[in-house]
Every structure is written in C-alpha cells, then in structure tokens.
Design a protein around this motif. Sequence first.
Motif, PDB file in Angstrom:
ATOM      1  N   VAL A 162       0.370  -1.234  -0.263  1.00  0.00           N
ATOM      2  CA  VAL A 162      -0.334  -0.225   0.344  1.00  0.00           C
ATOM      3  C   VAL A 162       1.000   0.786  -0.184  1.00  0.00           C
ATOM      4  CG1 VAL A 162      -1.967   1.347   1.736  1.00  0.00           C
ATOM      5  CG2 VAL A 162      -1.914  -1.047   0.920  1.00  0.00           C
ATOM      6  N   LEU A 163       0.798   2.543  -0.566  1.00  0.00           N
ATOM      7  CA  LEU A 163       1.729   3.583  -0.903  1.00  0.00           C
ATOM      8  C   LEU A 163      -0.016   4.450  -0.330  1.00  0.00           C
ATOM      9  CD1 LEU A 163       2.944   3.298  -4.354  1.00  0.00           C
ATOM     10  CD2 LEU A 163       3.524   2.806  -2.176  1.00  0.00           C
ATOM     11  N   THR A 164       1.086   5.550   0.586  1.00  0.00           N
ATOM     12  CA  THR A 164       0.012   6.354   1.026  1.00  0.00           C
ATOM     13  C   THR A 164       0.916   7.301   0.978  1.00  0.00           C
ATOM     14  OG1 THR A 164       1.772   6.165   3.263  1.00  0.00           O
ATOM     15  CG2 THR A 164       0.208   4.920   2.997  1.00  0.00           C
ATOM     16  N   ASN A 165       0.874   8.991   1.256  1.00  0.00           N
ATOM     17  CA  ASN A 165       1.069   9.589   1.919  1.00  0.00           C
ATOM     18  C   ASN A 165       1.614  10.810   2.997  1.00  0.00           C
ATOM     19  OD1 ASN A 165      -0.436  10.088   3.687  1.00  0.00           O
ATOM     20  ND2 ASN A 165      -1.661  12.016   2.209  1.00  0.00           N
ATOM     21  N   ARG A 166       2.215   9.260   3.793  1.00  0.00           N
ATOM     22  CA  ARG A 166       2.730   8.814   4.873  1.00  0.00           C
ATOM     23  C   ARG A 166       4.816   8.676   5.198  1.00  0.00           C
ATOM     24  NH1 ARG A 166      -1.849   6.586   7.403  1.00  0.00           N
ATOM     25  NH2 ARG A 166      -0.788   3.806   7.664  1.00  0.00           N
ATOM     26  N   GLY A 167       4.507   8.198   4.173  1.00  0.00           N
ATOM     27  CA  GLY A 167       5.783   6.856   4.303  1.00  0.00           C
ATOM     28  C   GLY A 167       7.173   8.198   3.390  1.00  0.00           C
ATOM     29  N   ALA A 168       7.062   9.148   2.803  1.00  0.00           N
ATOM     30  CA  ALA A 168       8.511   9.975   2.721  1.00  0.00           C
ATOM     31  C   ALA A 168       9.592   9.655   3.486  1.00  0.00           C
ATOM     32  CB  ALA A 168       7.811  11.812   1.831  1.00  0.00           C
ATOM     33  N   ARG A 169      11.247   9.953   2.936  1.00  0.00           N
ATOM     34  CA  ARG A 169      11.970   9.618   4.174  1.00  0.00           C
ATOM     35  C   ARG A 169      12.574  11.272   3.653  1.00  0.00           C
ATOM     36  NH1 ARG A 169      13.176   3.721   3.581  1.00  0.00           N
ATOM     37  NH2 ARG A 169      11.269   2.681   3.839  1.00  0.00           N
ATOM     38  N   ALA A 170      13.120  11.937   4.448  1.00  0.00           N
ATOM     39  CA  ALA A 170      14.825  12.940   4.411  1.00  0.00           C
ATOM     40  C   ALA A 170      15.244  12.301   3.000  1.00  0.00           C
ATOM     41  CB  ALA A 170      16.043  13.245   5.594  1.00  0.00           C
ATOM     42  N   GLY A 171      15.658  12.853   2.068  1.00  0.00           N
ATOM     43  CA  GLY A 171      16.952  12.590   1.365  1.00  0.00           C
ATOM     44  C   GLY A 171      16.319  12.185   0.179  1.00  0.00           C
ATOM     45  N   ASP A 172      14.651  12.196   0.287  1.00  0.00           N
ATOM     46  CA  ASP A 172      13.959  11.682  -1.027  1.00  0.00           C
ATOM     47  C   ASP A 172      13.716  12.892  -1.909  1.00  0.00           C
ATOM     48  OD1 ASP A 172      13.217   9.129  -0.292  1.00  0.00           O
ATOM     49  OD2 ASP A 172      11.009   9.291   0.516  1.00  0.00           O
ATOM     50  N   VAL A 173      13.894  12.100  -3.484  1.00  0.00           N
ATOM     51  CA  VAL A 173      13.283  13.305  -4.508  1.00  0.00           C
ATOM     52  C   VAL A 173      12.345  13.053  -4.504  1.00  0.00           C
ATOM     53  CG1 VAL A 173      14.169  13.407  -6.636  1.00  0.00           C
ATOM     54  CG2 VAL A 173      15.309  13.254  -5.213  1.00  0.00           C
ATOM     55  N   LEU A 246       8.105  15.479   8.346  1.00  0.00           N
ATOM     56  CA  LEU A 246       8.644  16.458   7.555  1.00  0.00           C
ATOM     57  C   LEU A 246       9.267  17.234   6.881  1.00  0.00           C
ATOM     58  CD1 LEU A 246      11.121  12.456   6.329  1.00  0.00           C
ATOM     59  CD2 LEU A 246      11.741  13.758   8.625  1.00  0.00           C
ATOM     60  N   THR A 247      10.154  17.815   6.255  1.00  0.00           N
ATOM     61  CA  THR A 247       9.601  19.001   6.023  1.00  0.00           C
ATOM     62  C   THR A 247       9.465  18.665   4.110  1.00  0.00           C
ATOM     63  OG1 THR A 247      10.421  20.478   6.929  1.00  0.00           O
ATOM     64  CG2 THR A 247      10.299  21.359   4.804  1.00  0.00           C
ATOM     65  N   VAL A 338      13.595  16.806   3.167  1.00  0.00           N
ATOM     66  CA  VAL A 338      14.701  17.556   4.450  1.00  0.00           C
ATOM     67  C   VAL A 338      13.982  17.294   5.610  1.00  0.00           C
ATOM     68  CG1 VAL A 338      15.636  18.566   2.468  1.00  0.00           C
ATOM     69  CG2 VAL A 338      13.988  19.672   4.425  1.00  0.00           C
ATOM     70  N   GLU A 339      14.790  17.211   6.385  1.00  0.00           N
ATOM     71  CA  GLU A 339      14.526  17.083   8.056  1.00  0.00           C
ATOM     72  C   GLU A 339      14.219  18.615   7.833  1.00  0.00           C
ATOM     73  OE1 GLU A 339      14.715  14.964  10.324  1.00  0.00           O
ATOM     74  OE2 GLU A 339      16.139  13.039   8.383  1.00  0.00           O
TER      75      GLU A 339
END
Length: 348
Positions: A162-173, A246-247, A338-339
Amino acid sequence: MTDVTPRLTSLAHGGGCGCKLAPAVLQDILKGMPQAAPFANLMVGTETSDDAAVWRLNDQQALVATTDFFMPVVDDPFDFGRIAATNALSDIYAMGGTPILALALVGMPVATLSTETIGKILQGGADVCAAAGIPVAGGHSIDSVEPIYGLVALGLVHPDQVLTNRGARAGDVLILTKALGVGVLSAAFKQERLDAAGYAALIGSTTKLNTLGAKLAGRAGMHAVTDVTGFGLLGHALEMARGSGLTVELTARPPLLDGVAALLEAGVRTGASGRNWASYGESVDLPADLSQAARDLLTDPQTSGGLLIAVAADQAEALLALAQAEGFDRAAVVGRVVEGPARVRVAA
C-alpha cells in the motif's frame, strides 16, 4: 425542457476539483466529528488526509475504496464524464491499487438538460472505466439543481504494498507526473479565453489515467505517493509533509501545461487558488521575491492532476524513465524531502 441546451459550466457555481471545500473549511467541519472506533483491518483511514481508505481483506489482498464527484469543468458532456471518471480512479492508483469496479454518482437538472446530454456524460465515464479495464457496475442518480457526476471506485492492492502520503523520508526526491495549470486553463475556458490548443492541453492532461501508480506498488524506493488535485501542489505537498513529519521543499518553477504561463501573466486565476492559500499559507515558506503569479500556480487546483511521488534519490532516474515510458512525458523533479518541521518550503 428548454429549446437550447445551456453550457454545462453555466449551470454550476464551480467546476472540477476547484469546487472542493477549502482545506480550512473542511478541517473546521471535520474537527467536530467523533473519533472512529479502532478497526484492526482498517489500514488507512482519515488520519493523514490520504487519497483513499484501505481495508485488509486477507494476507494477499487489501480493498482500496474512494469516491469523487464534481460539477462541470468543460461544456462538452462526453469530456466532462471522462474527466470526472479519470479523476475518481486516480485515488485508487495513488494508493498503489488496481481498480476492479466503479459505481456512478449522478445528480442532474433533468428539467434543463436533455437525456441525450446526460447520457453522453455517463458514456464518457463508462469509456474511461473501460480503458481502465473495469465495469461501471451500478450507481445512484438524483434530480439536482446543478449537474454533478463522479464515481465510487474500488480497487485491490497487496497489504504489504500500500502506498500512502505519510511514508516520505529525508533525502527523497519529489517527482510530479503531470504538468500544472489545469485550474488556470479551466478558468480561461469559462471566460471564453481558451484557444483550441489550450483546450487540447486541458483535456489531454485531465483524461490521462494515473495507471503508473499501480506499477509503483512494491517497487524499490517508493516511499510516499499522493495525487495533486483540488488543494494544489502546495496543499497536497503539505499533507505529505504532515503525514511524514518532515519538511517538503518545492521548486518555484514546476512544469506547466502549454499556454498556462501566458494566461497567468494575463491575470487568469481561479477563486479556489486564493482560498487554498488562505487555508494553509501559514504553513508554507515562500521566497520574498516570489511573484503573485508563481504563488497562484502553486495553489492552482488541479482536476485529475498528476501523482506526487517521494522516491529514494538513487531510484529517481529509473522512476522518471518509467514515467516517460508510460506516457507521462512531462514528469519532472519538483523538489525534495528534508529534515525539519512539517511544513512546505518553496526554494528561491
């Protein structure tokens, strides 16, 4: 029945995803809702304003459920039906799901519109569903003051993918699969200032199914996905930032649909663009020299917009290649994660 069929857009006070409730109004309404009891199989609910609900059926399948409907954004009934159906199915794809069936939601002023016109709206929606490989298996209709059309859409996805809008990680493009400017083009259309090329750009973008989303499920480096619709790029990026804690940093110059830049400079705007900014602007940091036109583009409501994808940096090039191969020739990098606090920052 009137002798002359009126323009569909003349029968509606708003159109497309631009007629969604403003984010602040929606938040104010929902804050009084009681918290739902916990359900062990409810994988995705309302917690982070995600695109669809997800319910685990078993170890191999989860049901993705959503609904979307709105008033006309164009006058051609067939095109209106196609746009509305494409937009509704987008939420399934944004969760990594594959649609399995749809139900039609129909509200029409039957004393004003002919059965032929209404039939063309439904045919447009049915044709999009056929292209997605699913039936319109039922629905509900009412006599309404304004024309309204959309779908309840159901799909399937593996519970572990499942893909959600809450799994982004710092460093992602951050990659956006469609160019922006649907709201500007639709506003120009209502003002009778949109030429044939602009209309073609509008229809081409809004009727392109986000089928890419189903191919992202289980793919390495896919951390968060949402589709960009009525709240604009800033609004949906902010939902991703809040869901991930995250930002999100966005470029001030995202890709534009053909003709949008000139219309912006000519002062064409949607009312929803201003309402969006009023709703969430306090959570967005803008460069001091950013123009009003640039800000309005970032808050421009997108009807049936593209997918905003947070992907690991080492997988970004491969994802762009996949998007291109799937026909999303305007897919582009629009920022990074980003953090920092759960905010959106627009780069100078």
